[in-house]
Design a protein around this motif. Structure first.
Motif, PDB file in Angstrom:
ATOM      1  N   UNK A  15     -22.662 -50.856 -57.835  1.00 51.37           N
ATOM      2  CA  UNK A  15     -22.548 -51.541 -59.121  1.00 51.37           C
ATOM      3  C   UNK A  15     -23.048 -52.974 -59.033  1.00 51.37           C
ATOM      4  N   UNK A  16     -22.531 -53.709 -58.068  1.00 55.18           N
ATOM      5  CA  UNK A  16     -22.921 -55.113 -57.915  1.00 55.18           C
ATOM      6  C   UNK A  16     -24.373 -55.232 -57.462  1.00 55.18           C
ATOM      7  N   UNK A  17     -24.754 -54.406 -56.515  1.00 55.06           N
ATOM      8  CA  UNK A  17     -26.114 -54.453 -55.986  1.00 55.06           C
ATOM      9  C   UNK A  17     -27.164 -54.203 -57.051  1.00 55.06           C
ATOM     10  N   UNK A  18     -26.924 -53.200 -57.883  1.00 57.56           N
ATOM     11  CA  UNK A  18     -27.878 -52.882 -58.950  1.00 57.56           C
ATOM     12  C   UNK A  18     -28.050 -54.075 -59.889  1.00 57.56           C
ATOM     13  N   UNK A  19     -26.946 -54.688 -60.282  1.00 55.36           N
ATOM     14  CA  UNK A  19     -27.004 -55.844 -61.206  1.00 55.36           C
ATOM     15  C   UNK A  19     -27.752 -57.018 -60.581  1.00 55.36           C
ATOM     16  N   UNK A  20     -27.421 -57.337 -59.343  1.00 57.80           N
ATOM     17  CA  UNK A  20     -28.035 -58.491 -58.689  1.00 57.80           C
ATOM     18  C   UNK A  20     -29.517 -58.240 -58.425  1.00 57.80           C
ATOM     19  N   UNK A  21     -29.872 -57.052 -58.015  1.00 56.26           N
ATOM     20  CA  UNK A  21     -31.284 -56.742 -57.775  1.00 56.26           C
ATOM     21  C   UNK A  21     -32.089 -56.874 -59.066  1.00 56.26           C
ATOM     22  N   UNK A  22     -31.537 -56.357 -60.152  1.00 57.45           N
ATOM     23  CA  UNK A  22     -32.218 -56.451 -61.445  1.00 57.45           C
ATOM     24  C   UNK A  22     -32.406 -57.914 -61.850  1.00 57.45           C
ATOM     25  N   UNK A  23     -31.358 -58.715 -61.704  1.00 60.18           N
ATOM     26  CA  UNK A  23     -31.441 -60.132 -62.068  1.00 60.18           C
ATOM     27  C   UNK A  23     -32.393 -60.900 -61.155  1.00 60.18           C
ATOM     28  N   UNK A  24     -32.505 -60.441 -59.916  1.00 57.42           N
ATOM     29  CA  UNK A  24     -33.348 -61.133 -58.940  1.00 57.42           C
ATOM     30  C   UNK A  24     -34.781 -60.610 -58.913  1.00 57.42           C
ATOM     31  N   UNK A  25     -35.029 -59.507 -59.594  1.00 57.35           N
ATOM     32  CA  UNK A  25     -36.370 -58.940 -59.622  1.00 57.35           C
ATOM     33  C   UNK A  25     -36.792 -58.302 -58.313  1.00 57.35           C
ATOM     34  N   UNK A  26     -35.849 -57.749 -57.571  1.00 65.00           N
ATOM     35  CA  UNK A  26     -36.169 -57.068 -56.315  1.00 65.00           C
ATOM     36  C   UNK A  26     -35.767 -55.595 -56.426  1.00 65.00           C
ATOM     37  N   UNK A  27     -36.376 -54.741 -55.619  1.00 65.81           N
ATOM     38  CA  UNK A  27     -35.986 -53.334 -55.647  1.00 65.81           C
ATOM     39  C   UNK A  27     -34.530 -53.155 -55.220  1.00 65.81           C
ATOM     40  N   UNK A  28     -33.857 -52.205 -55.862  1.00 64.08           N
ATOM     41  CA  UNK A  28     -32.507 -51.817 -55.469  1.00 64.08           C
ATOM     42  C   UNK A  28     -32.559 -50.387 -54.964  1.00 64.08           C
ATOM     43  N   UNK A  29     -31.987 -50.178 -53.798  1.00 65.78           N
ATOM     44  CA  UNK A  29     -31.891 -48.837 -53.222  1.00 65.78           C
ATOM     45  C   UNK A  29     -30.426 -48.541 -52.938  1.00 65.78           C
ATOM     46  N   UNK A  30     -30.055 -47.300 -53.102  1.00 69.47           N
ATOM     47  CA  UNK A  30     -28.700 -46.848 -52.793  1.00 69.47           C
ATOM     48  C   UNK A  30     -28.864 -45.657 -51.854  1.00 69.47           C
ATOM     49  N   UNK A  31     -28.399 -45.785 -50.633  1.00 66.37           N
ATOM     50  CA  UNK A  31     -28.641 -44.712 -49.660  1.00 66.37           C
ATOM     51  C   UNK A  31     -28.027 -43.389 -50.107  1.00 66.37           C
ATOM     52  N   UNK A  32     -26.920 -43.419 -50.832  1.00 72.07           N
ATOM     53  CA  UNK A  32     -26.331 -42.164 -51.322  1.00 72.07           C
ATOM     54  C   UNK A  32     -27.286 -41.469 -52.302  1.00 72.07           C
ATOM     55  N   UNK A  33     -27.885 -42.240 -53.199  1.00 69.30           N
ATOM     56  CA  UNK A  33     -28.828 -41.660 -54.165  1.00 69.30           C
ATOM     57  C   UNK A  33     -30.084 -41.173 -53.447  1.00 69.30           C
ATOM     58  N   UNK A  34     -30.556 -41.937 -52.466  1.00 71.21           N
ATOM     59  CA  UNK A  34     -31.725 -41.507 -51.696  1.00 71.21           C
ATOM     60  C   UNK A  34     -31.455 -40.193 -50.974  1.00 71.21           C
ATOM     61  N   UNK A  35     -30.265 -40.060 -50.394  1.00 74.91           N
ATOM     62  CA  UNK A  35     -29.891 -38.817 -49.711  1.00 74.91           C
ATOM     63  C   UNK A  35     -29.946 -37.651 -50.695  1.00 74.91           C
ATOM     64  N   UNK A  36     -29.352 -37.854 -51.872  1.00 66.78           N
ATOM     65  CA  UNK A  36     -29.335 -36.769 -52.861  1.00 66.78           C
ATOM     66  C   UNK A  36     -30.737 -36.425 -53.345  1.00 66.78           C
ATOM     67  N   UNK A  37     -31.543 -37.447 -53.636  1.00 66.89           N
ATOM     68  CA  UNK A  37     -32.907 -37.196 -54.120  1.00 66.89           C
ATOM     69  C   UNK A  37     -33.762 -36.491 -53.076  1.00 66.89           C
ATOM     70  N   UNK A  38     -33.636 -36.909 -51.829  1.00 67.29           N
ATOM     71  CA  UNK A  38     -34.493 -36.345 -50.780  1.00 67.29           C
ATOM     72  C   UNK A  38     -34.011 -34.997 -50.276  1.00 67.29           C
ATOM     73  N   UNK A  39     -32.718 -34.728 -50.368  1.00 68.88           N
ATOM     74  CA  UNK A  39     -32.195 -33.441 -49.892  1.00 68.88           C
ATOM     75  C   UNK A  39     -32.177 -32.389 -50.995  1.00 68.88           C
ATOM     76  N   UNK A  40     -32.162 -32.844 -52.257  1.00 65.24           N
ATOM     77  CA  UNK A  40     -32.050 -31.902 -53.362  1.00 65.24           C
ATOM     78  C   UNK A  40     -30.627 -31.406 -53.574  1.00 65.24           C
ATOM     79  N   UNK A  41     -29.678 -32.016 -52.878  1.00 66.03           N
ATOM     80  CA  UNK A  41     -28.264 -31.640 -52.982  1.00 66.03           C
ATOM     81  C   UNK A  41     -27.437 -32.876 -53.311  1.00 66.03           C
ATOM     82  N   UNK A  42     -26.324 -32.666 -53.980  1.00 61.43           N
ATOM     83  CA  UNK A  42     -25.386 -33.772 -54.131  1.00 61.43           C
ATOM     84  C   UNK A  42     -24.694 -33.976 -52.788  1.00 61.43           C
TER      85      UNK A  42
END
Length: 171
Positions: A15-42
């Motif tokens: 939650x905090x990371x996404x907000x700060x990255x957006x305000x700072x203009x830098x990419x935000x990554x979440x390893x949990x989301x990356x795991x789900x996207x790359x594995x195709x599983x929750x």
């Protein structure tokens, strides 16, 4: 410079990371989301179908792929720093920030939303509380190795500003 946010489940890394990255203009990554996207599983599906050990291996691979980003704010899974020498890797490849909360606040927050958490979803409230206390005892010494510790206050706007200032200090 990559900044890695560490902390227990429910500490606000995403939650905090996404907000700060957006305000700072830098990419935000979440390893949990990356795991789900790359594995195709929750993550709960990965735990059910492949077990925690396979999830942790996959999580470590996903983490190491974040090296592709020269500058990013990256939220890590709560257990990620504990396994596969990940904490050592994190400290070598970026700046680590531990989002610290009092144990009782974290436990209360996680208990409210434990249904989507594979380590807790099938436990009674008492069993989940015991499990959380045990996990905190195991994980806090690892989190405390972080380059920076940010004391969260529980006010979203104040916590966002605190994280934003810390990130600006580094960037």
């Amino acid at each position: 410079m990559r900044i890695y946010l560490l902390g227990f489940m429910g500490s606000g890394k995403s939650t905090l990371g996404r907000r700060v990255a957006e305000q700072s203009g830098v990419p935000f990554l979440d390893t949990d989301i990356l795991v789900e996207n790359q594995s195709g599983l929750t993550i709960p599906q990965m735990f059910d179908q492949q077990g925690e050990q396979e999830f942790r291996k996959f999580e470590a691979v996903v983490l190491r792929n974040t090296i592709e980003y020269e500058k990013a704010l990256i939220a890590t899974g709560g257990g990620l720093p504990v396994y596969h020498r990940n904490m050592e890797w994190l400290m070598e490849h970026g700046i680590t920030m531990y989002l610290h909360w009092p144990d009782d606040v974290l436990i209360a927050n996680v208990l409210e939303n434990r249904s989507g958490r594979p380590l807790l979803s099938e436990l009674s409230e008492i069993e989940a509380r015991i499990k959380l206390q045990k996990l905190l005892l195991e994980r806090k010494p690892v989190y405390e190795q972080s380059a920076m510790t940010l004391e969260m206050v529980g006010d979203l706007e104040k916590d966002v500003k605190l994280l934003e200032r810390a990130c600006k200090y580094i960037w």
